[in-house]
Design a protein around this motif. Structure first.
Motif, PDB file in Angstrom:
ATOM      1  N   LEU A 261      -1.558   5.365 -16.533  1.00  8.44           N
ATOM      2  CA  LEU A 261      -1.311   4.123 -15.809  1.00  8.44           C
ATOM      3  C   LEU A 261      -2.474   3.823 -14.857  1.00  8.44           C
ATOM      4  O   LEU A 261      -2.936   2.681 -14.775  1.00  8.44           O
ATOM      5  CB  LEU A 261       0.010   4.252 -15.034  1.00  8.44           C
ATOM      6  CG  LEU A 261       0.857   2.993 -14.933  1.00  8.44           C
ATOM      7  CD1 LEU A 261       2.279   3.353 -14.578  1.00  8.44           C
ATOM      8  CD2 LEU A 261       0.291   2.053 -13.905  1.00  8.44           C
TER       9      LEU A 261
ATOM     10  N   LYS B 138       3.572   3.107 -23.185  1.00  9.82           N
ATOM     11  CA  LYS B 138       4.436   3.532 -22.082  1.00  9.82           C
ATOM     12  C   LYS B 138       3.937   2.951 -20.760  1.00  9.82           C
ATOM     13  O   LYS B 138       4.725   2.469 -19.945  1.00  9.82           O
ATOM     14  CB  LYS B 138       4.480   5.062 -22.009  1.00  9.82           C
ATOM     15  CG  LYS B 138       5.296   5.680 -23.127  1.00  9.82           C
ATOM     16  CD  LYS B 138       5.720   7.099 -22.809  1.00  9.82           C
ATOM     17  CE  LYS B 138       4.553   8.052 -22.826  1.00  9.82           C
ATOM     18  NZ  LYS B 138       5.000   9.458 -22.721  1.00  9.82           N
TER      19      LYS B 138
ATOM     20  N   LEU C  56       4.798  -0.572 -20.590  1.00 11.96           N
ATOM     21  CA  LEU C  56       6.224  -0.798 -20.379  1.00 11.96           C
ATOM     22  C   LEU C  56       6.559  -0.846 -18.893  1.00 11.96           C
ATOM     23  O   LEU C  56       7.281  -1.744 -18.447  1.00 11.96           O
ATOM     24  CB  LEU C  56       7.029   0.301 -21.071  1.00 11.96           C
ATOM     25  CG  LEU C  56       8.529   0.037 -21.171  1.00 11.96           C
ATOM     26  CD1 LEU C  56       8.775  -1.169 -22.043  1.00 11.96           C
ATOM     27  CD2 LEU C  56       9.241   1.243 -21.709  1.00 11.96           C
ATOM     28  N   VAL C  57       6.027   0.088 -18.123  1.00 13.45           N
ATOM     29  CA  VAL C  57       6.378   0.071 -16.699  1.00 13.45           C
ATOM     30  C   VAL C  57       5.684  -1.091 -16.003  1.00 13.45           C
ATOM     31  O   VAL C  57       6.264  -1.696 -15.091  1.00 13.45           O
ATOM     32  CB  VAL C  57       6.100   1.428 -15.998  1.00 13.45           C
ATOM     33  CG1 VAL C  57       5.479   2.401 -16.941  1.00 13.45           C
ATOM     34  CG2 VAL C  57       5.330   1.282 -14.735  1.00 13.45           C
ATOM     35  N   LEU C  58       4.479  -1.450 -16.430  1.00 11.67           N
ATOM     36  CA  LEU C  58       3.842  -2.627 -15.835  1.00 11.67           C
ATOM     37  C   LEU C  58       4.634  -3.894 -16.177  1.00 11.67           C
ATOM     38  O   LEU C  58       4.762  -4.794 -15.350  1.00 11.67           O
ATOM     39  CB  LEU C  58       2.399  -2.754 -16.329  1.00 11.67           C
ATOM     40  CG  LEU C  58       1.425  -1.707 -15.800  1.00 11.67           C
ATOM     41  CD1 LEU C  58       0.028  -1.961 -16.333  1.00 11.67           C
ATOM     42  CD2 LEU C  58       1.411  -1.699 -14.281  1.00 11.67           C
TER      43      LEU C  58
ATOM     44  N   ALA D  17       7.843  -4.015 -16.754  1.00  7.92           N
ATOM     45  CA  ALA D  17       9.076  -3.994 -15.962  1.00  7.92           C
ATOM     46  C   ALA D  17       8.814  -4.470 -14.548  1.00  7.92           C
ATOM     47  O   ALA D  17       9.705  -5.007 -13.894  1.00  7.92           O
ATOM     48  CB  ALA D  17       9.661  -2.573 -15.945  1.00  7.92           C
ATOM     49  N   ASP D  18       7.596  -4.289 -14.064  1.00  7.76           N
ATOM     50  CA  ASP D  18       7.244  -4.772 -12.731  1.00  7.76           C
ATOM     51  C   ASP D  18       6.765  -6.213 -12.746  1.00  7.76           C
ATOM     52  O   ASP D  18       6.361  -6.741 -11.716  1.00  7.76           O
ATOM     53  CB  ASP D  18       6.151  -3.888 -12.136  1.00  7.76           C
ATOM     54  CG  ASP D  18       6.732  -2.674 -11.450  1.00  7.76           C
ATOM     55  OD1 ASP D  18       7.911  -2.724 -11.088  1.00  7.76           O
ATOM     56  OD2 ASP D  18       6.009  -1.692 -11.269  1.00  7.76           O
TER      57      ASP D  18
END
Lengths: 230, 230
Positions: free
Chosen positions: B6, B43, B46-48, B50-51
């Motif tokens: 990340l 992955k 995905l978290v970026l 979600a933010d």
DNA sequence: CCTCAGAAATTGGTTGACCATTTTTACACG
DNA sequence: CGTGTAAAAATGGTCAACCAATTTCTGAGG
């Protein structure tokens, strides 16, 4: 469709009555129970893990992390880490000085007897702390408990963010000679003054005492070569 | 090892000079360039996502979202959504009243001429707004610009969190007869008073003007069956 | 030269089999 | 009955092939 899985998962967890450190069902079981594919469940796990709400390890399982004070897992780890990268120590302290005195004032009106009792216990424990890191932990709890006692969950969360960012950003004075806070450490009396004002339900006094405490801490940070940390 | 990807991705993005809405390289290209597997890159995506920092769509590509005022992508969407679930409208307004007057006071000392100019432009645009939703958007920008002008990035971020939570939580009065803010809408004069205090570099006055504005807004919320929204 | 249908290439998304680590069980040995 | 060791099961992690939506290219028709 993706947020939906996350919501369902969070609801499942809260309804399952699992607590800190408890183990979740294996992925292959839970995904059929929730009626989603294993990949989708893993995606939801991934963002929760990035927020520090759960930990996973192969062969062992998936476990819930800290339940925290505002019992709902809040997922502000990434926010804190991101802010910590663009915040200076002085900014962190100034933000504290904007918010915390008013929080203390509100707490004087809203704190429950049980919360005051807990604050007194923390104050005592801080005096007995045998290491700076232990003291630091108790100090954090003390301030966060006051924020909780202010009776505004949003304000409490905001205070927590500021405080956690500050803990990441503010350096600790490494040249302290003592291994633990000395008995005459300035914060002890200041914490007592804050607590006394809260117990007296005197908002203005609590405001002033918190302001004095933060002023003193900031002075300690600025003045070189002496004293401790917060 | 997962956060590492990340970080590298975020560094790559900032060094690539891409801006709002720009398209990132395809996954298969970028993952070899970063030396990670496609799954690992996804992955991180995905978290970026979600933010709310990027959007993806199959066949089109991956695009950066809003660059925002604190230009660093901050990733506080999940924090805001989570807090909005446990915050009442009154709590949101009270949190505002704790933070925003002091922010206005700081802004009186720290605002740059360019920021004051931008505030004046926003104030004019609000008077011309042809719908409540457009007005609401400009009002949000006005307040966030003041927070930015206070010159403390952490305080600015905290204000933004409170304000965004409030926007999610506070209901809009649906029985307003007007389709747009009337010319006599109370906030217009109040915004002008805040701006005037900032231009005069008068901190106490800015504090008072902001406090009066929020009081008036809160009164509007409380008093039933009349007026508008903020 | 323009238009537009259809094929080809591009790109994010998904699935199932397989891998690595840990825990649990089975069982032989003393 | 205890103990140690190896096999088996359980569990999270990974990868490559494939899918679906979108864009781009191509060429015939006018």
């Amino acid at each position: 469709m993706d947020d939906q899985v996350l919501i369902r998962l969070q609801n499942w967890v809260t309804n399952s009555g699992l607590g800190e450190g408890d183990r979740l069902p294996p992925e292959r079981t839970l995904c059929t129970e929730l009626g989603v594919s294993r990949a989708d469940l893993r995606k939801a796990y991934l963002v929760l893990e990035a927020d520090g709400q759960l930990t996973r390890s192969v062969g062992r399982g998936t476990f819930l992390a800290k339940p925290k004070r505002p019992q709902r897992g809040d997922g502000m780890k990434r926010t804190i880490m991101s802010l910590a990268e663009t915040t200076s120590p002085l900014e962190a302290m100034n933000a504290r000085m904007v918010v915390e005195p008013q929080i203390a004032q509100l707490a004087a009106m809203h704190a429950t007897p049980k919360q005051l009792q807990e604050l007194a216990r923390l104050s005592d424990q801080m005096r007995d702390a045998t290491s700076w890191s232990r003291y630091e932990e108790l100090d954090r709890d003390f301030h966060e408990m006051i924020a909780e006692a202010a009776g505004n969950s949003l304000l409490g969360a905001v205070h927590k963010i500021i405080n956690r960012v500050r803990l990441v950003v503010v350096w600790r004075k490494l040249d302290t000679t003592d291994q633990r806070p000395p008995a005459t450490y300035h914060s002890f009396a200041e914490h007592d003054a804050i607590l006394a004002a809260l117990q007296a339900r005197n908002g203005e006094q609590a405001y002033a005492a918190m302001q004095a405490h933060l002023d003193s801490t900031l002075a300690m940070m600025t003045a070189p070569r002496t004293g401790g940390f917060q």
